[in-house]
Design an enzyme around this catalytic site. Structure first.
Site, PDB file in Angstrom:
ATOM      1  N   CYS A 119       0.824  -1.213   0.000  1.00 48.16           N
ATOM      2  CA  CYS A 119       0.000   0.000   0.000  1.00 48.16           C
ATOM      3  C   CYS A 119       0.854   1.257   0.000  1.00 48.16           C
ATOM      4  CB  CYS A 119      -0.912  -0.021   1.221  1.00 48.16           C
ATOM      5  SG  CYS A 119      -1.850   1.489   1.455  1.00 48.16           S
ATOM      6  N   CYS A 161      -1.752   1.700  -2.980  1.00 48.53           N
ATOM      7  CA  CYS A 161      -2.716   2.775  -2.724  1.00 48.53           C
ATOM      8  C   CYS A 161      -2.130   4.189  -2.697  1.00 48.53           C
ATOM      9  CB  CYS A 161      -3.410   2.603  -1.375  1.00 48.53           C
ATOM     10  SG  CYS A 161      -3.559   0.946  -0.742  1.00 48.53           S
ATOM     11  N   LYS A 212      -0.430   5.427  -5.960  1.00 46.81           N
ATOM     12  CA  LYS A 212      -1.489   5.375  -6.971  1.00 46.81           C
ATOM     13  C   LYS A 212      -2.397   6.583  -6.825  1.00 46.81           C
ATOM     14  CE  LYS A 212      -5.222   3.581  -5.855  1.00 46.81           C
ATOM     15  NZ  LYS A 212      -5.808   2.286  -6.159  1.00 46.81           N
ATOM     16  N   TYR A 257      -8.477  -3.469 -12.044  1.00 49.20           N
ATOM     17  CA  TYR A 257      -8.514  -2.064 -11.646  1.00 49.20           C
ATOM     18  C   TYR A 257      -7.103  -1.474 -11.659  1.00 49.20           C
ATOM     19  CZ  TYR A 257      -6.866  -3.070  -6.885  1.00 49.20           C
ATOM     20  OH  TYR A 257      -6.119  -3.453  -5.802  1.00 49.20           O
ATOM     21  N   GLU A 268      -6.484   1.871 -13.607  1.00 44.67           N
ATOM     22  CA  GLU A 268      -6.055   3.041 -12.840  1.00 44.67           C
ATOM     23  C   GLU A 268      -4.737   3.586 -13.397  1.00 44.67           C
ATOM     24  OE1 GLU A 268      -8.024   2.324  -8.397  1.00 44.67           O
ATOM     25  OE2 GLU A 268      -5.989   1.640  -8.802  1.00 44.67           O
ATOM     26  N   HIS A 295     -27.071  20.482  -1.313  1.00 45.26           N
ATOM     27  CA  HIS A 295     -27.117  20.993  -2.681  1.00 45.26           C
ATOM     28  C   HIS A 295     -26.187  22.171  -2.857  1.00 45.26           C
ATOM     29  CE1 HIS A 295     -29.033  21.502  -6.575  1.00 45.26           C
ATOM     30  NE2 HIS A 295     -29.154  22.782  -6.329  1.00 45.26           N
ATOM     31  N   GLU A 302     -25.851  14.145  -3.208  1.00 45.84           N
ATOM     32  CA  GLU A 302     -27.301  14.262  -3.010  1.00 45.84           C
ATOM     33  C   GLU A 302     -28.081  13.373  -3.977  1.00 45.84           C
ATOM     34  OE1 GLU A 302     -27.374  18.615  -5.097  1.00 45.84           O
ATOM     35  OE2 GLU A 302     -29.277  17.920  -4.313  1.00 45.84           O
TER      36      GLU A 302
END
Lengths: 496, 99
Positions: free
Chosen positions: A58, A63, A66, A198, A202, A471, A476
C-alpha cells in the site's frame, strides 16, 4: 505496559511475517497488549531491480503512490476547467521526474516513521526474508546472506502478494509492473497497459491524464467481479477521453528495439494476437497488470503442513486461523477483498483476540471500496449480478440515474458527458433493504465512505428517501433516486 | 562508521548532522551547519550521516526525527537539537553545551 505471563520458552510471543498494512497493525496492537513481537519484512527486487522499504504494498507500490498519481492527473483536468472559470493557464506542463521525486520523498519519510514507530512500541524488526523450519521456528536471511533462527509461540502470515508476469517471451526482460511504475526513473513514453483489472485501468488512467500516449490490451471484459453497468461506463469514459483499447487481444512476445538508459525508456516492439491475427506496435513502456499472486509458496509452507489453494490463497476460519493451530493469516493472502483498511482492521482485532481477551471478529461484509480510474467508482455491498444471484431477480429492485456534478457545468459538451452515474440495489423481500450502492463520479471515495455506515446499519430505500441531500453536490443524488431499471424509463438527464 | 568513531572520540567537538534526501527541513539546516563550521574552522567539525544508509547508527544515537544534530566531544554526546535553527541559535547552543 506489563508483560504477559509467558507459558512458553520461545524467543517471541508473536512473529509476523510481512511488514505491510496488516502485519504492522497486528504487531503494534500485540505489543501494546504486552506481547513480545518480531516483524520480518523483505522485498525481493523486481525483474527491473526495483525495491522499496518497510511498509508493504500500500505505502510503497500501491494505494498511496497510486492515489497521488491519480490526483496529479486530475489536476490536468482541473487546469482545463480552470480556463473556463477565467484562469490564464497558458504555460502549463508536467514533469514526470518532479512528480516521482516528490512522491518517493513522501514514501521514504513514511518508511522512516514506521521504523521509528516500531522501535518506540518495542517491536523487533528484521529486514530479513523468513521461511519456516517447523511450526515454531523460522530461519531468516538478510540481503548480505547472513542467517538467523527465531522461534515464536504464534505466527501471523501477512506477506501479501506480488504482480504476475505472463509466460510471454521478453516479458520479464523488458516489461514493468505496478511494482516499478511509481518510482520509474525515466518518463514512461508511449505505454501499453496489459490487463483489465482495476490496477491496469487506474494506471492507464493516470498515465493518459498526464499527457502520455496510452493503450490498454484486454483479453475479455473490464473489471471482472465489479458491477457491470459501472465497469462498462468506466471503459466507455476512458475510450472517450482518448485512451486506446485493443480488445480482445493477448500479448505474444516483446522484443527490444533500443535498450533503456538511466534517463530514457526503451523502445519495445510488442506482438499481440487479435482475432487470431498477429499484430504489432512499438511502445516505450509495457506494464503488466494481469493479476497478483500471494507469496504463500515462498515461506516454505510445507515445513508446517500449511494448507493453501491452487491460486496460493490461504483458507482461514472466521478468526483468521489457518489449518495450523498456531499460525494465522491476514490481508491479501486471504480470499477476501484486498484492501488496506480491511487488513489493518483484521490485524488489530486478531491481536486483541490473541493477547487481549477480545472475541470480536472482523466483518468482511459491506466493505466499501473505490476504483480510482479517471471516472472514479465507489461501491459498497453487492454488484447487481451478485444481488440477483443471491436474492433472485424478482426480489431485486435497482434504482439508478445519471448525474452531472455542478462543477462540471462549465465544460463544453463532449463524448465524456453522461457517464456520471448512481445506483442503489434493494432487496424487495426485506423492506427494500440496500444491498448494494454504486457511484460513478468525482470524489467517489469520500461519498461512498460516508454512505457505507448506512449499509452496515441496515438502511432501506425509504431511509435514503427520508434523507435530505446537500445541494449542489454529487452525493445528493442518492437522496432522490426514483427511476427503477425495471420500469425501463430513460435516465438521460433533464434540465434542472 | 570508522569515520564516526574517529570524530566521536576526538577532542575537537563535532556536530553530527543526521539527515536524509527525502527530508525537506534537512536541506535547509545542512547549509547553515556548513556555514557555521566554516566560520569556526578548527574549533568544530561536521559529520554528515544519512539515516537511510546508517540506520543502525541513527538508532544508537536515539534519532527519532530529523534533522537531528548531536554535538559530541571525547566520546560523549554533550548537546544537540532537532529541527531547523538559525546559525546564531546554534552557536549559542554549542557555547552552552561546551561550558
Amino acid at each position: 505496559m506489563p508483560e504477559l505471563e509467558r507459558a512458553h520458552e520461545y524467543n517471541f510471543d508473536l512473529a509476523v511475517i510481512g511488514g505491510g498494512s496488516g502485519g504492522l497493525a497486528c504487531a503494534k496492537e500485540a505489543a501494546k497488549l504486552g506481547a513480545k513481537v518480531v516483524v520480518f519484512d523483505f522485498v525481493h527486487p523486481t525483474p527491473q531491480k526495483t525495491t522499496w522499504g518497510l511498509g508493504g504494498t500500500c505505502l510503497n507500490v500501491g494505494c498511496i503512490p497510486k492515489k497521488l498519481m491519480h490526483t496529479a492527473s486530475l489536476y490536468g483536468e482541473l487546469i482545463e476547467d480552470a480556463k473556463q472559470y477565467g484562469w490564464d493557464c497558458s504555460k502549463v506542463g508536467h514533469s514526470w521526474s518532479n512528480m516521482v521525486g516528490n512522491i518517493q520523498s513522501h514514501i521514504k519519510a513514511q518508511n522512516w516513521k514506521i521504523r521509528v514507530d516500531l522501535r518506540e512500541k518495542n517491536v523487533t524488526y528484521y529486514n530479513e526474508y523468513a521461511t519456516f523450519v517447523d511450526t515454531h521456528t523460522v530461519k531468516s536471511v538478510n540481503k548480505r546472506g547472513n542467517e538467523r533462527t527465531v522461534t515464536a509461540d504464534k505466527f501471523v502470515l501477512a506477506m501479501g502478494g506480488r504482480p504476475n508476469y505472463p509466460d510471454v517471451p521478453g516479458a520479464q526482460d523488458y516489461a514493468i509492473t505496478s511494482d516499478d511504475i511509481f518510482s520509474l526513473k525515466y518518463h514512461p513514453g508511449k505505454t501499453l497497459c496489459v490487463g483489465a483489472s482495476y490496477i491496469s485501468l487506474e494506471c492507464a488512467g493516470f498515465l493518459h491524464g498526464l499527457g502520455i500516449d496510452t493503450t490498454v490490451l484486454v483479453r475479455s471484459i473490464l473489471l471482472r467481479g465489479f458491477d457491470r453497468d459501472c465497469a462498462d461506463k468506466i471503459g466507455s469514459y476512458m475510450e472517450a477521453s482518448g485512451i486506446k483499447f485493443i480488445r480482445p487481444g493477448t500479448p505474444s512476445r516483446i522484443e527490444c528495439v533500443k535498450e533503456a538508459t538511466e534517463t530514457t525508456a526503451p523502445e519495445l516492439r510488442v506482438f499481440f494476437t487479435v482475432d487470431g491475427e498477429e499484430k504489432s506496435d512499438t511502445f516505450n513502456t509495457v506494464l503488466f497488470a494481469i493479476g497478483r499472486a500471494p507469496l504463500t509458496d515462498k515461506i516454505n509452507p510445507d515445513a508446517i503442513g500449511l494448507k493453501y489453494d491452487p491460486n496460493l490463497k490461504v483458507p482461514v476460519d472466521e478468526a483468521e486461523k489457518t489449518n495450523v493451530d498456531n499460525v494465522y493469516a491476514i490481508g491479501d493472502l486471504l480470499n477476501a477483498p484486498e484492501l488496506t483498511p480491511l487488513a489493518i482492521q483484521s490485524g488489530r482485532l486478531l491481536a486483541k483476540r490473541l493477547y487481549g481477551n477480545s472475541t470480536i471478529l472482523t466483518d468482511y461484509v459491506n466493505v466499501p471500496t473505490t476504483v480510482f480510474t479517471p471516472l472514479e467508482y465507489g461501491s459498497v455491498g453487492l454488484s447487481e449480478d451478485q444481488a440477483v444471484a443471491k436474492y433472485g431477480e424478482e426480489n431485486i429492485e435497482v434504482y439508478h440515474t445519471k448525474h452531472t456534478p455542478t462543477e462540471q457545468v462549465v465544460r463544453e459538451s463532449s463524448p465524456l458527458d453522461g457517464h456520471n452515474f448512481a445506483k442503489l440495489i434493494c432487496n424487495k423481500a426485506d423492506n427494500e433493504r440496500i444491498v448494494g450502492l454504486h457511484y460513478l463520479g468525482p470524489n467517489a471515495g469520500e461519498i461512498t465512505g460516508g454512505f457505507s455506515v448506512g449499509l452496515i446499519m441496515g438502511a432501506t430505500k425509504s431511509d435514503f428517501d427520508r434523507l435530505v441531500g446537500i445541494h449542489p453536490t454529487s452525493s445528493e443524488v442518492f437522496t432522490t433516486l426514483k427511476i427503477t431499471k425495471r420500469s425501463g424509463l430513460s435516465i438521460e438527464e433533464e434540465d434542472c | 562508521s570508522s569515520g564516526i568513531n574517529a570524530e566521536y572520540g576526538g577532542a575537537v567537538p563535532t556536530l553530527i548532522d543526521f539527515h536524509a534526501n527525502w527530508c525537506g527541513p534537512c536541506k535547509i539546516l545542512t547549509p547553515t551547519l556548513k556555514d557555521l563550521v566554516e566560520k569556526h574552522e578548527k574549533e568544530i567539525n561536521l559529520l554528515m550521516v544519512d539515516v537511510d544508509d546508517f540506520g543502525d547508527i541513527a538508532q544508537e544515537f536515539d534519532v527519532n526525527a530529523i534533522p537531528c544534530v548531536k554535538l559530541v566531544r571525547e566520546g560523549n554526546v554533550v548537546g544537540g537539537f532537532v529541527g531547523v535553527k538559525t546559525k546564531e541559535d546554534i552557536e549559542t547552543l554549542i557555547a552552552q553545551s561546551l561550558d
